[in-house]
Design an enzyme around this catalytic site. Structure first.
Site, PDB file in Angstrom:
ATOM      1  N   PHE A 185       0.837  -1.193   0.000  1.00 21.52           N
ATOM      2  CA  PHE A 185       0.000   0.000   0.000  1.00 21.52           C
ATOM      3  C   PHE A 185       0.872   1.244   0.000  1.00 21.52           C
ATOM      4  O   PHE A 185       2.045   1.207   0.382  1.00 21.52           O
ATOM      5  CB  PHE A 185      -0.947   0.016   1.209  1.00 21.52           C
ATOM      6  CG  PHE A 185      -0.245   0.046   2.540  1.00 21.52           C
ATOM      7  CD1 PHE A 185       0.043   1.255   3.176  1.00 21.52           C
ATOM      8  CD2 PHE A 185       0.138  -1.133   3.174  1.00 21.52           C
ATOM      9  CE1 PHE A 185       0.695   1.283   4.401  1.00 21.52           C
ATOM     10  CE2 PHE A 185       0.779  -1.115   4.394  1.00 21.52           C
ATOM     11  CZ  PHE A 185       1.063   0.099   5.007  1.00 21.52           C
ATOM     12  N   CYS A 186       0.289   2.351  -0.445  1.00 13.43           N
ATOM     13  CA  CYS A 186       0.945   3.658  -0.431  1.00 13.43           C
ATOM     14  C   CYS A 186      -0.129   4.720  -0.248  1.00 13.43           C
ATOM     15  O   CYS A 186      -1.299   4.400  -0.027  1.00 13.43           O
ATOM     16  CB  CYS A 186       1.770   3.886  -1.703  1.00 13.43           C
ATOM     17  SG  CYS A 186       0.809   3.793  -3.223  1.00 13.43           S
ATOM     18  N   THR A 187       0.223   5.973  -0.354  1.00 13.32           N
ATOM     19  CA  THR A 187      -0.717   7.052  -0.028  1.00 13.32           C
ATOM     20  C   THR A 187      -1.944   7.057  -0.932  1.00 13.32           C
ATOM     21  O   THR A 187      -3.073   6.999  -0.462  1.00 13.32           O
ATOM     22  CB  THR A 187      -0.011   8.415  -0.121  1.00 13.32           C
ATOM     23  OG1 THR A 187       1.164   8.391   0.675  1.00 13.32           O
ATOM     24  CG2 THR A 187      -0.928   9.531   0.378  1.00 13.32           C
ATOM     25  N   VAL A 214      -4.076   4.512   0.814  1.00 15.35           N
ATOM     26  CA  VAL A 214      -4.522   4.782   2.174  1.00 15.35           C
ATOM     27  C   VAL A 214      -5.630   5.833   2.196  1.00 15.35           C
ATOM     28  O   VAL A 214      -6.560   5.761   3.001  1.00 15.35           O
ATOM     29  CB  VAL A 214      -3.338   5.240   3.050  1.00 15.35           C
ATOM     30  CG1 VAL A 214      -3.804   5.569   4.464  1.00 15.35           C
ATOM     31  CG2 VAL A 214      -2.256   4.180   3.085  1.00 15.35           C
TER      32      VAL A 214
END
Length: 315
Positions: A185-187, A214
């Site tokens: 996952f990332c922003t 996220v």
């Protein structure tokens, strides 16, 4: 989505990206730059042969027009856009640039259009990452992870995304021991398009990533069901957001461009606009004096109701 105060005109912020194949970025840049300037839109847009990425802000109608223009570009009909409202313009200028990559990883042979992993909807994410057979990796940088992350996620302790491939190759045997799948996952999702493509090219069969990143998770999943701990760092004036994308408690250190907690601000090493505990020892007194003068000019500009160029990070 967090809305600005009803008595303050809201500025619409749009974070967007799309992997596409652009043959002539320079030809695409000029009309896009002209439209943004004509409509008073500010922020940063990056164009590369692999697509477009950026965050822009302006009034709602202007942002809608720019997004419509980008959606008309080759391969961009399904442009990923995340909207938020801000009480103030978070950028002081417009930058529309042609780059080698829209998110720098340094792996030119990767093709996220065909090689990326499987998307996982935010509503299905909890079940995936709580399965003991799943390795969960946070692909963001160390200072972002320090603000918040999913419980149990691996932190690569990278200073930049370009360090991620070497980190994975160095640790893959230990990371994958006893695991049958990887979830990352990332922003907002863009870094995972590349990181999942990398792992698949490295021979990892089952690779998944959080759809919308996220930010979509925090906007969608109720706090009582959430596995997110802390806040999520964002690259604009908000600095960090929480569930429902409500403004967080962090501020930005304008000396080192890193998020600062409430506890950090209580430290004698913190001086607004000058230094924070993380960078205080790295600054000379001359640098701190220059930062103090910049902070003074910013406060004067704010009192006059004008913008002080360079006051806000535009990463």
């Amino acid at each position: 989505m967090h809305s600005a105060s009803s008595d303050t005109p809201a500025v619409r912020v749009a974070a967007l990206y799309r992997f596409a194949r652009f043959d002539d970025c320079a030809a695409l840049r000029a009309p896009l730059d002209h439209l943004c300037r004509q409509l008073g839109v500010r922020g940063t847009l990056l164009l590369a042969r692999e697509g477009i990425n950026g965050t822009i802000a302006g009034d709602a109608s202007a942002i809608a027009a720019v997004v419509a223009h980008i959606r008309a570009l080759p391969g961009c009909a399904e442009l990923d856009v995340k909207y938020a409202d801000s009480a103030a313009m978070p950028f002081h200028r417009l930058k529309v640039r042609v780059k080698r990559e829209i998110v720098t990883m340094g792996e030119p042979a990767l093709d996220p259009l065909t090689g990326a992993g499987h998307y996982v909807d935010p509503h299905d994410w909890n079940a995936l990452i709580t399965d003991p057979a799943t390795l969960v990796i946070d692909t963001r940088n160390a200072y972002e992870v320090a603000v918040g992350s999913f419980a149990g996620a691996i932190d690569p302790h990278t200073r930049s995304f370009a360090e991620f491939p070497a980190w994975f190759r160095a640790h893959r045997a230990d990371l994958l021991a006893g695991k049958t799948r990887v979830a990352m996952f990332c922003t907002g999702g863009i870094r995972c398009e590349k990181s999942t493509a990398l792992l698949r090219r490295e021979g990892v069969a089952e690779v998944y990533h959080l759809k919308g990143g996220v930010l979509d998770y925090l906007a969608t999943i109720p706090p009582e069901q959430s596995l997110w701990q802390g806040e999520c760092f964002v690259f604009d004036q908000r600095v960090a957001v929480g569930h429902g994308l409500a403004p967080g408690t962090h501020v930005l250190c304008h000396a080192c461009q890193r998020p600062v907690t409430a506890a950090d601000r209580a430290s004698p090493l913190y001086e607004a606009g000058v230094a924070c505990p993380a960078c205080h020892a790295q600054r000379t007194e001359q640098q701190r004096q220059a930062n103090r003068e910049r902070q003074r000019q910013q406060l004067l500009a704010k009192q006059r109701g004008t913008a002080h160029i360079g006051a806000v990070r535009e990463s």
